[in-house]
Design a protein around this motif. Structure first.
Motif, mmCIF file in Angstrom:
data_model
loop_
_atom_site.group_PDB
_atom_site.id
_atom_site.type_symbol
_atom_site.label_atom_id
_atom_site.label_comp_id
_atom_site.label_asym_id
_atom_site.label_seq_id
_atom_site.Cartn_x
_atom_site.Cartn_y
_atom_site.Cartn_z
ATOM 1 N N TYR A 455 84.066 94.087 27.807
ATOM 2 C CA TYR A 455 84.199 93.750 29.239
ATOM 3 C C TYR A 455 83.460 94.611 30.389
ATOM 4 C CZ TYR A 455 87.187 89.593 28.402
ATOM 5 O OH TYR A 455 87.551 88.479 27.946
ATOM 6 N N ASP A 456 83.045 95.557 29.696
ATOM 7 C CA ASP A 456 82.711 96.959 30.337
ATOM 8 C C ASP A 456 83.620 97.563 31.555
ATOM 9 O OD1 ASP A 456 80.676 98.835 31.149
ATOM 10 O OD2 ASP A 456 79.782 97.557 32.898
ATOM 11 N N GLY A 457 84.818 97.493 30.937
ATOM 12 C CA GLY A 457 85.836 97.981 31.968
ATOM 13 C C GLY A 457 86.636 99.286 31.503
ATOM 14 N N LEU A 458 86.101 99.861 30.585
ATOM 15 C CA LEU A 458 86.881 100.941 29.721
ATOM 16 C C LEU A 458 86.580 102.153 30.584
ATOM 17 C CD1 LEU A 458 88.630 102.304 27.691
ATOM 18 C CD2 LEU A 458 86.317 102.855 26.429
ATOM 19 N N LEU A 459 87.895 102.767 31.219
ATOM 20 C CA LEU A 459 87.662 104.032 31.945
ATOM 21 C C LEU A 459 88.046 105.009 31.289
ATOM 22 C CD1 LEU A 459 89.451 102.728 35.472
ATOM 23 C CD2 LEU A 459 87.094 102.789 34.818
ATOM 24 N N LEU A 460 88.939 105.222 30.478
ATOM 25 C CA LEU A 460 89.335 106.595 29.604
ATOM 26 C C LEU A 460 90.107 106.186 28.413
ATOM 27 C CD1 LEU A 460 89.473 109.695 29.437
ATOM 28 C CD2 LEU A 460 91.570 109.518 30.688
ATOM 29 N N ALA A 461 89.712 106.600 27.470
ATOM 30 C CA ALA A 461 90.500 106.347 25.907
ATOM 31 C C ALA A 461 90.920 107.747 25.639
ATOM 32 C CB ALA A 461 89.569 105.608 25.009
ATOM 33 N N PHE A 469 93.033 103.504 29.460
ATOM 34 C CA PHE A 469 92.970 103.057 30.745
ATOM 35 C C PHE A 469 91.700 102.332 31.150
ATOM 36 C CE2 PHE A 469 95.039 107.227 30.305
ATOM 37 C CZ PHE A 469 96.086 107.328 31.264
ATOM 38 N N ILE A 470 91.940 101.192 32.022
ATOM 39 C CA ILE A 470 90.826 100.102 32.069
ATOM 40 C C ILE A 470 90.928 99.906 33.601
ATOM 41 C CG2 ILE A 470 91.217 99.341 29.868
ATOM 42 C CD1 ILE A 470 92.688 96.730 31.169
ATOM 43 N N ASP A 471 89.875 99.050 33.924
ATOM 44 C CA ASP A 471 89.676 98.700 35.276
ATOM 45 C C ASP A 471 90.757 97.618 35.461
ATOM 46 O OD1 ASP A 471 88.631 97.338 37.405
ATOM 47 O OD2 ASP A 471 86.736 98.237 37.299
ATOM 48 N N PRO A 472 91.288 97.500 36.550
ATOM 49 C CA PRO A 472 92.484 96.493 37.055
ATOM 50 C C PRO A 472 91.942 95.183 36.982
ATOM 51 C CG PRO A 472 92.437 98.482 38.452
ATOM 52 C CD PRO A 472 91.223 98.524 37.632
ATOM 53 N N ARG A 473 90.768 95.053 37.083
ATOM 54 C CA ARG A 473 89.917 93.668 37.186
ATOM 55 C C ARG A 473 90.057 93.042 35.921
ATOM 56 N NH1 ARG A 473 84.340 95.333 40.114
ATOM 57 N NH2 ARG A 473 84.619 96.936 38.671
ATOM 58 N N ILE A 474 90.106 93.862 34.753
ATOM 59 C CA ILE A 474 90.083 93.160 33.459
ATOM 60 C C ILE A 474 91.282 93.160 32.834
ATOM 61 C CG2 ILE A 474 87.582 93.552 33.169
ATOM 62 C CD1 ILE A 474 88.673 95.686 31.145
ATOM 63 N N LYS A 475 92.445 93.470 33.460
ATOM 64 C CA LYS A 475 93.947 93.642 33.058
ATOM 65 C C LYS A 475 94.283 92.422 32.593
ATOM 66 C CE LYS A 475 97.336 93.654 36.153
ATOM 67 N NZ LYS A 475 98.027 93.898 37.090
ATOM 68 N N ASP A 476 94.295 91.451 33.042
ATOM 69 C CA ASP A 476 94.782 90.017 32.693
ATOM 70 C C ASP A 476 94.045 89.754 31.367
ATOM 71 O OD1 ASP A 476 96.359 89.820 34.773
ATOM 72 O OD2 ASP A 476 94.887 88.632 35.908
ATOM 73 N N ALA A 477 92.670 89.818 31.299
ATOM 74 C CA ALA A 477 91.921 89.252 30.021
ATOM 75 C C ALA A 477 92.319 90.377 28.835
ATOM 76 C CB ALA A 477 90.371 89.786 30.219
ATOM 77 N N ILE A 478 92.855 91.538 29.108
ATOM 78 C CA ILE A 478 93.187 92.659 27.868
ATOM 79 C C ILE A 478 94.495 92.101 27.344
ATOM 80 C CG2 ILE A 478 93.421 95.156 27.405
ATOM 81 C CD1 ILE A 478 90.620 94.260 27.470
ATOM 82 N N ARG A 479 95.488 92.000 28.627
ATOM 83 C CA ARG A 479 96.820 91.737 28.133
ATOM 84 C C ARG A 479 96.841 90.382 27.528
ATOM 85 N NH1 ARG A 479 99.759 90.258 33.439
ATOM 86 N NH2 ARG A 479 98.546 88.599 33.331
#
Length: 492
Positions: A455-461, A469-479
């Motif tokens: 999703y190109d939303g990875l901020l930090l692993a 830590f991911i971008d809040p915009r993809i929170k629902d999809a990751i959950r």
């Protein structure tokens, strides 16, 4: 006739600086053709717009003003001593300011000729301005003075304009100082404009409920204080113009008033009713800022006589220094040493208050202030919105003539670099919103990391602690992905 050489028009771009009329330029850049057609009905507007053009473009317009043919590209090349085979883009750069102000129409191709037609309304207005024809009130109608009328001197008008304008600036800066200053409260319409423009704000106000008595200066207001006088004047006028537009008033009429005032003479009195029959309210407002001086009401009857101050007459010429209450040398009062010590030879309360924003003032004499640039005061100023570039610009523009006797640069590189370093300290950390996931399964963690990358939303692993830590915009999809993976593992 000796023609000026324009063989290298690009050389002027090397030392390009922000124009004092930049606020006006930004406003005019967003206007359409019909707006300029209405403006150019006034000869004063045509003359002021011509004065504000770059020198090369101004000469091209004047050279073609009395011709009955469009401005031809080949004539511009010959006039500016440009090679006949030079690309059209060079000519476009030369005439671009005139195109932006709708003085020239877009280029046309006729019979292998490239030419720019001159705006007929502007041509007629400028011709009338230069020959003295046109409407009688374009440059103001002199007032028929009687023995009982006012007759102030030029020095008195300059003093009134300076004191009125500086009282507004003092009121702004006093609201941002912990100790405060004893200053007069500006008129209600001035406070309303300062609030509407964002230069001051009510820290405890709510939308629709503003207390003008508790306004405090904003970061935008601090930046405004460090601008040069001409830029400040045009900024406040453009804020006023925008406010009038929001109230559905014709801004072209008000802008014409500004240009007409810019063409008036200091010390000459004019008739308000005959000079501006459709802009009496704007004239009353401009008095509150020091642009004009009017006699106080007598028997509840406003006077028709008014005098433009130097703030108004210098709007289009930019010559505020020579007409100001201080000479050019008086405006250059700061000596900055390499040990960060500052000596300011001034007794002006406003100048001292502005210095106090970023200088630790140690000693104050009658006409001398001694202080020092230090990290705490400079960073405190930067927290208020003042940038290192603005501090450097202010120190340079007010540098004492004695500093010019030293080899360049004017300000020592050590001080300039240090100011920039202090400015960058604020930007060491950048905050971003993020959503954190913590996992107990290594396989689940690795799968979720891959899904976040997809999703190109990875901020930090953080693999060691299995934090993600991911971008809040993809929170629902990751959950949803994690829940699906959990159900899949339970089904197995």
């Amino acid at each position: 006739m000796v023609q000026p050489s324009f063989a290298h028009p690009r050389q002027a771009e090397v030392a390009q600086v922000d124009s004092p009329t930049q606020p006006l330029d930004l406003f005019l850049d967003n206007q359409h053709q019909s707006y300029f057609e209405e403006l150019y009905k006034s000869e004063a507007v045509c003359l002021c717009i011509l004065r504000l053009l770059p020198p090369v473009c101004r000469h091209i317009i004047l050279h073609s003003l009395w011709a009955y043919t469009p401005v031809r590209a080949v004539d511009v090349k010959a006039f500016c001593q440009i090679d006949h085979h030079a690309p059209l883009v060079i000519l476009d750069e030369l005439v671009r300011p005139a195109l932006d102000r709708k003085i020239l129409h877009p280029i046309q191709h006729k019979k292998n000729r490239m030419e720019w037609p001159l705006n007929d309304t502007f041509k007629r207005g400028l011709r009338n301005a230069l020959t003295g024809l046109g409407s009688s009130n374009a440059f103001g109608v002199p007032y028929n003075r009687t023995p009982d009328d006012l007759d102030p001197t030029k020095d008195e008008l300059v003093k009134y304009g300076e004191e009125t304008w500086e009282s507004i600036l003092k009121y702004m800066v006093s609201s941002g100082l912990s100790g405060g200053m004893r200053v007069a409260r500006p008129k209600k319409q001035v406070l309303q404009l300062l609030y509407a423009s964002g230069l001051m704000a009510d820290p405890y106000g709510q939308p629709g409920k503003v207390n003008l008595d508790r306004l405090t200066i904003t970061s935008k207001g601090f930046q405004f204080l460090l601008e040069d006088r001409q830029t400040q004047l045009w900024q406040i006028l453009m804020y006023y113009l925008t406010l009038k537009e929001q109230n559905s008033e014709r801004s072209a009429v008000i802008l014409s008033v500004f240009f007409t005032l810019g063409c008036m003479q200091l010390g000459q009195d004019y008739s308000a009713s005959e000079s501006f029959p459709h802009a009496q309210a704007a004239l009353e407002d401009l008095e509150s800022y020091g642009f004009i001086y009017k006699r106080p009401e007598v028997n509840a009857q406003p006077s028709d006589q008014f005098f433009p101050t130097h703030l108004a007459t210098s709007l289009c010429s930019g010559d505020t220094v020579s007409l100001g209450s201080q000479s050019a040398d008086d405006k250059r009062f700061i000596i900055l040493e390499t040990n960060y010590k500052i000596y300011a030879y001034t007794s002006n309360e406003l100048e001292i208050a502005i210095l106090n924003l970023f200088v630790d003032i140690k000693i104050r004499y009658k006409n001398l202030v001694v202080g020092k640039l230090d990290r705490a005061h400079v960073k405190a100023a930067m927290e208020k919105g003042i940038s290192a570039h603005q501090i450097i610009s202010y120190l340079s523009s007010h540098a004492h003539p004695q500093m010019y006797n030293s080899p360049p640069p004017l300000l020592h590189p050590t001080i300039v670099d240090q100011l920039h370093l202090w400015d960058r300290e604020r930007n060491r950390l950048k905050t971003d919103d993020a959503t954190m996931f913590e996992f107990f399964s290594k396989n689940m963690y690795d799968d979720t990391v891959d899904e976040a990358k997809r999703y190109d939303g990875l901020l930090l692993a953080v693999p060691e602690k299995k934090w993600l830590f991911i971008d809040p915009r993809i929170k629902d999809a990751i959950r949803d992905f994690v829940v699906g993976q959990q159900r899949q593992h339970r089904g197995m």
